[in-house]
Design an enzyme around this catalytic site. Structure first.
Site, short mmCIF file in Angstrom:
data_model
loop_
_atom_site.label_atom_id
_atom_site.label_comp_id
_atom_site.label_asym_id
_atom_site.label_seq_id
_atom_site.Cartn_x
_atom_site.Cartn_y
_atom_site.Cartn_z
N ARG A 1 -22.31 -2.54 -20.56
CA ARG A 1 -21.26 -3.40 -20.57
C ARG A 1 -21.70 -4.50 -20.97
NH1 ARG A 1 -17.06 -3.48 -17.67
NH2 ARG A 1 -16.23 -3.65 -19.62
N HIS B 1 -19.46 -9.91 -18.86
CA HIS B 1 -17.96 -9.88 -18.37
C HIS B 1 -17.93 -10.36 -17.06
CE1 HIS B 1 -19.21 -5.94 -17.00
NE2 HIS B 1 -18.29 -5.92 -16.00
N TYR C 1 -25.21 -4.95 -18.75
CA TYR C 1 -25.86 -4.08 -17.86
C TYR C 1 -25.60 -2.63 -18.46
CZ TYR C 1 -21.56 -4.00 -15.17
OH TYR C 1 -20.09 -3.75 -14.93
N TYR D 1 -24.96 -6.15 -9.78
CA TYR D 1 -24.37 -6.51 -8.75
C TYR D 1 -25.00 -6.41 -7.43
CZ TYR D 1 -20.46 -6.26 -11.95
OH TYR D 1 -19.44 -6.55 -13.25
N HIS E 1 -14.83 -9.86 -14.17
CA HIS E 1 -13.80 -9.52 -13.62
C HIS E 1 -12.84 -10.60 -12.98
CE1 HIS E 1 -15.49 -5.27 -13.77
NE2 HIS E 1 -16.65 -5.76 -13.51
FE FE Z 1 -18.50 -5.09 -14.14
#
Ligand code: FE
Lengths: 199, 241
Positions: free
Chosen positions: B156, B159, B146, B107, B161
């Site tokens: 995770r 995905h 990640y 991110y 959000h």
């Molecule tokens: Fe996330």
């Protein structure tokens, strides 16, 4: 067997995660090239009618720690108790704000106009209040609560009246600390846990 | 205009606040029951956003960070679907926002120190407004899986959000879209906060070859259902009750 109901089930919630700010208030994370301005930077414009109030607080977890990563949204009526979009509502009040706990201190600030009383569907009114929705990592479904004001008449409010344990009512009432200044902490769990809503 | 009260939220559709396997949820979950009552004007109204807030590239995460100057790295995908309410009615003109990691699972955020590199052409957020029939679409890259600090080796699944408004503040919803066939879904403590398998399945977007574009992008279809309003015939007639 019977006929089937055609209603759908709501999509399940998932946590906003640690990076909810990227999606909701990107400039908070330094992403400034996509949108000219974040959504919901202020619920009011200059010239909004009514008393300008500043509400500061923290979102506190069950260990007493103020969250540094909470993102909050608020929604409210104007000073006359009209929601944006209703006939006669103050055009300087858009009613919606997004604000975040400070990365270093965990403190949040909401500057807005104090809302008026709002009607109930079957009669009576609600005391002035701001609806708040809190999301963060570890919050699986956004938490709803309300900010009421200690210097308003909260006695006949139908929501506050439903709180059986009367000592918990105070968790929804912002404390006045000065002229137009209020404090409102949100306690997620434990002693003084905020009353969260399911409306 | 009074659309009537919101249908009370079916809490069984959602993850419980407290889940011991998602460690951060433990101190952040309220212990006492929620206070329930019929929705009021405060929940039945909500902010509205016009198409005027949208920039040209807002729903194209491949180019929006650079405003078209460069292309993000990754597998090009279109994510599209429809926002409906519990009465199966489309929710038109509502804001849909998304955010995600880059193709390497990183991110663009100071708190993310995973050593997958940042992509200089990728910001990681986008937004759009549903059309008159509730449809929306995004062009983006497939986010990478990640690792995250929970148990020692939790990852995770891929995905995206999602944040959706609806027309009432009481409809506000944040969720995540997963990808068909990702084996990490079944290992993820956050996905597992949803206790009903059929509800979790609703977050898994199928590959949609019909919605894809040859030699350009694959498509995934993701429909979203928000709370609806209670449909009763005599809502305003209290006489005789
Ligand atoms: Fe996330």
């Amino acid at each position: 067997m019977t006929q089937e109901l055609t209603t759908l089930m709501e999509t399940p919630s998932q946590t906003g995660g640690p990076y909810v700010h990227i999606g909701c208030i990107p400039s908070f994370t330094g992403i400034t090239s996509i949108y000219p301005v974040d959504l919901g930077v202020s619920p009011i414009e200059d010239g909004a009618a009514g008393e300008i109030v500043t509400i500061t607080g923290e979102v506190i977890d069950g260990t007493g720690w103020a969250l540094r990563d909470a993102m909050l949204e608020s929604w409210q009526a104007d000073a006359a108790g009209l929601y944006p979009g209703q006939p006669g509502a103050d055009p300087k009040v858009n009613g919606f704000c997004r604000f975040a706990a400070d990365k270093e201190t965990g403190k949040f600030t909401l500057r807005t106009v104090k809302p008026g009383r709002t009607p109930m569907r079957y009669g009576g009114t609600q005391a002035p209040h701001i609806s708040v929705w809190i999301v963060a990592r570890g919050i699986n479904i956004g938490l709803s609560t309300r900010i009421y004001f200690e210097d308003e008449d909260n006695d006949s409010d139908p929501l506050l009246a439903r709180i059986e344990q009367r000592q918990r009512v105070s968790t929804l009432i912002a404390r006045k600390t000065g002229d137009g200044q209020y404090t409102f902490n949100i306690v997620l769990q434990g002693d003084g846990e905020t009353v969260f809503l399911d409306l | 205009m009074d659309h009537g009260p919101l249908i009370p939220r079916n809490r069984a559709a959602h993850p419980p606040a407290y889940d011991v396997d998602y460690k951060t949820a433990v101190p952040r979950s309220p212990r006492w029951p929620l206070l329930s009552m019929e929705s009021t004007i405060s929940e039945e109204t909500g902010p509205t956003f016009g198409h005027g807030i949208l920039g040209k590239h807002d729903n194209n995460l491949i180019v929006n960070y650079t405003q078209g100057e460069g292309l993000a790295v990754g597998e090009r995908i279109r994510v599209h679907g429809r926002v409906l309410d519990e009465n199966a009615r489309p929710v038109p003109n509502t804001l849909v926002e998304i955010w995600q990691a880059n193709a390497g699972g990183r991110y663009r955020h100071v708190k993310d120190n995973y050593f997958a590199p940042l992509d200089p052409n990728f910001g990681g957020c986008g937004r759009t407004i549903t059309d008159d029939n509730g449809f929306y679409e995004f062009l983006t890259i497939r986010p990478g899986a990640y690792p995250w600090p929970n148990r020692a080796n939790d990852w995770r699944p891929m995905h995206i959000h999602f944040s959706i408004f609806g027309h009432a503040f009481g409809q506000r919803l944040i969720s995540q879209m997963y990808f068909q066939g990702d084996p990490l879904i079944d290992l993820c403590p956050i996905a597992a906060t949803i206790k009903s398998r059929s509800q979790l399945d609703r977050l898994v977007a199928p590959l949609d070859m019909q919605g894809s574009r040859p030699m350009d992008y694959l498509a995934y279809k993701f429909d979203i259902v928000l709370r609806g309003n209670r449909q009763t015939m005599f809502e305003n007639k209290l006489e005789g009750m």
